[in-house]
Design an enzyme around this catalytic site. Structure first.
Site, mmCIF file in Angstrom:
data_model
loop_
_atom_site.group_PDB
_atom_site.id
_atom_site.type_symbol
_atom_site.label_atom_id
_atom_site.label_comp_id
_atom_site.label_asym_id
_atom_site.label_seq_id
_atom_site.Cartn_x
_atom_site.Cartn_y
_atom_site.Cartn_z
ATOM 1 N N HIS A 1 -156.842 33.844 5.104
ATOM 2 C CA HIS A 1 -155.567 34.208 4.636
ATOM 3 C C HIS A 1 -155.008 32.855 3.956
ATOM 4 O O HIS A 1 -154.718 32.808 2.890
ATOM 5 C CB HIS A 1 -154.651 34.810 5.847
ATOM 6 C CG HIS A 1 -153.255 35.378 5.727
ATOM 7 N ND1 HIS A 1 -152.636 35.418 4.317
ATOM 8 C CD2 HIS A 1 -152.331 35.732 6.421
ATOM 9 C CE1 HIS A 1 -151.480 35.585 4.444
ATOM 10 N NE2 HIS A 1 -151.241 36.029 5.712
ATOM 11 N N HIS B 1 -158.043 38.499 -6.489
ATOM 12 C CA HIS B 1 -157.170 38.975 -5.577
ATOM 13 C C HIS B 1 -157.315 40.599 -5.244
ATOM 14 O O HIS B 1 -157.673 41.297 -5.939
ATOM 15 C CB HIS B 1 -155.754 38.833 -6.427
ATOM 16 C CG HIS B 1 -154.644 38.995 -5.185
ATOM 17 N ND1 HIS B 1 -153.798 39.878 -4.822
ATOM 18 C CD2 HIS B 1 -154.063 37.951 -4.530
ATOM 19 C CE1 HIS B 1 -153.213 39.569 -3.797
ATOM 20 N NE2 HIS B 1 -153.052 38.285 -3.817
ATOM 21 N N ASP C 1 -153.749 30.345 -4.812
ATOM 22 C CA ASP C 1 -154.133 29.350 -4.320
ATOM 23 C C ASP C 1 -155.072 28.393 -5.586
ATOM 24 O O ASP C 1 -155.452 27.320 -5.075
ATOM 25 C CB ASP C 1 -155.395 29.688 -3.141
ATOM 26 C CG ASP C 1 -154.487 30.396 -2.162
ATOM 27 O OD1 ASP C 1 -153.611 29.804 -1.782
ATOM 28 O OD2 ASP C 1 -154.941 31.431 -1.621
#
Ligand code: COA
Length: 486
Positions: free
Chosen positions: A327, A366, A422
């Site tokens: 996560h 994703h 990220d």
């Protein structure tokens, strides 16, 4: 771009800073334009009416595909690359709003006016002073804990300093609530949804037990409950700052009234006042991470809150869920991978090797976005603004080349794998002087806004979370005394 502390900037420096800040805004507008162009062929979603429960949906393992509740807080559209908070596009908020405004928006359902924002900022700042909590917290061996571990502990300790649950008059009444272990819905029975819902929290001081889920769109304004959310949003940043300082062998420092929430977060970690550009970039990073649908940490917070447990424990569960590498930790992995690649020349052979071994490349792909993640679109140009830190400019050069190589590979062309949030957030944080162990805590400093907003939205129409498992074990096993077991 000069990034030293600007205590008393000269006039030409002030003009330069304003230019820098407006160039950030322009960069975000350009990114928004590009995003719209790239996805204009995808259909726009239509506003949905509240569904009639129970719903039919196809559920995969890990509750994939399950619809657990309705929400008016945030929306993610993976085909168009849309992220929306309370109806506002993320590009619009990142270009124009502050994190404080966004927190208010998420919690209250609308943007604050000038008076409300000033009051909110004042309360938030006052809640950043966690004297009692910090006194207890620094008695623990924080140097042997991760910052996330310290944050988890500190959030629970904050409860002692401030909690509405200690006030008997605001304690939820338990009559008629469905217990956690009560299998009141037989395994074979379809879920009943709102027909069996139990509503435990008051709306607008009415004191009346709410038995009808309508009218919808109510915002929870119970002042002590909202203050608890503010307390958590403020306190998470203070605790991160305090634990980070202890890790540096220094004492925690108090927030500065002249700085924004983002500025204070940086200040309490580094002990250095950030420049306006650094402060704004941190502010934008906080805005981008504030909410993202029913992700694991949001869901974890909601599950705990649905038992009518204390909200500090509920947010502590969000922090615990976020600490897992699946996560919150992908940005750390990105920076580690960029260091492993080591040079721009090594990017192509490194990617070839990864693809040949079918390894995942951190920072790409994703579950929801099958286009460029809108948050990565915003962070990418911002990372380029802060590359005065030597290591970071080197990392950014490798990242740019990596993105280019992946964009031409089968990953993007066939599998719709694009950079995710990220990919650039770790570089941005490195440029802001943060070490890797702070990346996930910084995520928590932002996501606490989404956790608190979603928890309070959910408990207005609370129903304890109680999914089912399909039992695939045996029946009729005979109990054997221990001496007879092989
Ligand atoms: N690098 C290489 N291949 C990738 C990839 C990546 N980052 N992400 C997905 N793929 C490939 C998978 O191997 C799979 O290939 P296959 O069909 O040949 O088996 C295909 O793309 C679909 O992948 P899948 O894992 O089903 O996608 P998902 O939507 O379930 O997973 C993630 C999404 C985020 C878990 C996944 O993209 C990933 O692990 N990314 C790297 C970690 C990361 O950056 N996480 C942060 C997310 S914000």
């Amino acid at each position: 771009m000069k990034l030293d502390s600007h205590c008393n900037p000269r006039e030409d420096e002030v003009t330069g800073m304003k230019k820098d800040l407006s160039s950030i805004q322009q960069m975000i507008r350009n990114a928004a334009k590009q995003a719209r162009e790239d996805t204009q062929s995808e259909p726009e979603p239509e506003k949905r009416q509240p569904p009639a429960w129970p719903l039919d949906c196809t559920v995969g393992p890990g509750l994939e595909g399950a619809i657990a509740c309705e929400s008016r807080i945030g929306y993610v559209n993976g085909a168009k690359g849309w992220l929306v908070y309370r109806g506002y596009d993320i590009f619009d908020l990142a270009a124009n709003a502050t994190f404080e405004e966004v927190c208010y928006l998420l919690l209250h359902g609308r943007l604050p006016n000038a008076v409300e924002l000033a009051q909110y900022k004042e309360t938030l700042f006052s809640f950043m002073h966690l004297n009692q909590t910090l006194r207890i917290l620094i008695g623990f061996p924080l140097e042997n804990m991760t910052v996330m571990g310290g944050l988890r502990l500190g959030t629970n300790l904050m409860r002692q300093e401030f909690t509405e649950m200690d006030l008997v008059k605001t304690r939820p009444k338990l009559a008629n609530a469905i217990g956690a272990d009560e299998d009141s819905i037989a395994m074979e029975t379809a879920p009943l949804g709102y027909k069996r819902a139990t509503f435990e929290f008051k709306i607008k001081h009415s004191g009346r037990r709410k038995t009808d889920p309508k009218p919808r769109g109510h915002v929870f304004e119970e002042s002590s409950a909202i203050d608890t959310c503010y307390h958590l949003i403020a306190g998470v940043s203070t605790i991160i700052g305090a634990v980070a300082r202890v890790h540096q062998g220094k004492l925690p420092i108090a927030p500065d009234p002249d700085l924004s929430h983002a500025g204070n977060l940086l200040f309490m970690i580094t002990g250095r006042k950030p420049s306006p550009v650094e402060e704004r970039i941190m502010d934008i990073a906080l805005i981008l991470h504030a909410d993202h649908g029913m992700n694991a940490s949001t869901f974890a917070s909601m599950v705990v809150a649905s038992t009518l447990a204390d909200i500090y424990f509920s947010i502590g569960s969000g922090i615990a869920a976020l600490s897992g590498p699946l996560h919150g930790g992908a940005n750390e992995a990105v920076v580690r991978a960029l260091r492993e690649i080591g040079s721009v020349e090594n990017v192509e052979p490194w990617v070839e090797n990864k693809l040949a071994r079918k390894s995942k490349i951190s920072g790409f792909g994703h579950r929801v976005y099958k286009v460029y993640d809108p948050r990565a679109r915003i962070l990418s140009p911002l990372a380029g603004l802060l590359t005065n830190v030597e290591d970071s400019s080197h990392l950014l050069a490798i990242a740019r080349k990596l993105e280019k190589v992946i964009s031409k590979s089968e990953l993007t062309r066939q599998k719709k794998i694009f950079p995710n949030v990220d990919f650039y957030s770790g570089i941005v944080y490195s440029c802001l002087g943060m070490n890797e162990e702070l990346f996930t805590p910084l995520f928590a400093a932002s996501r606490v806004a989404g956790w608190t907003a979603r928890v309070f939205e959910y408990i207005q129409n609370n129903r304890i979370f109680r999914p089912r498992a399909i039992y695939t074990g045996e029946f009729n096993n005979q109990y054997l005394p221990i001496q007879n077991r092989s």
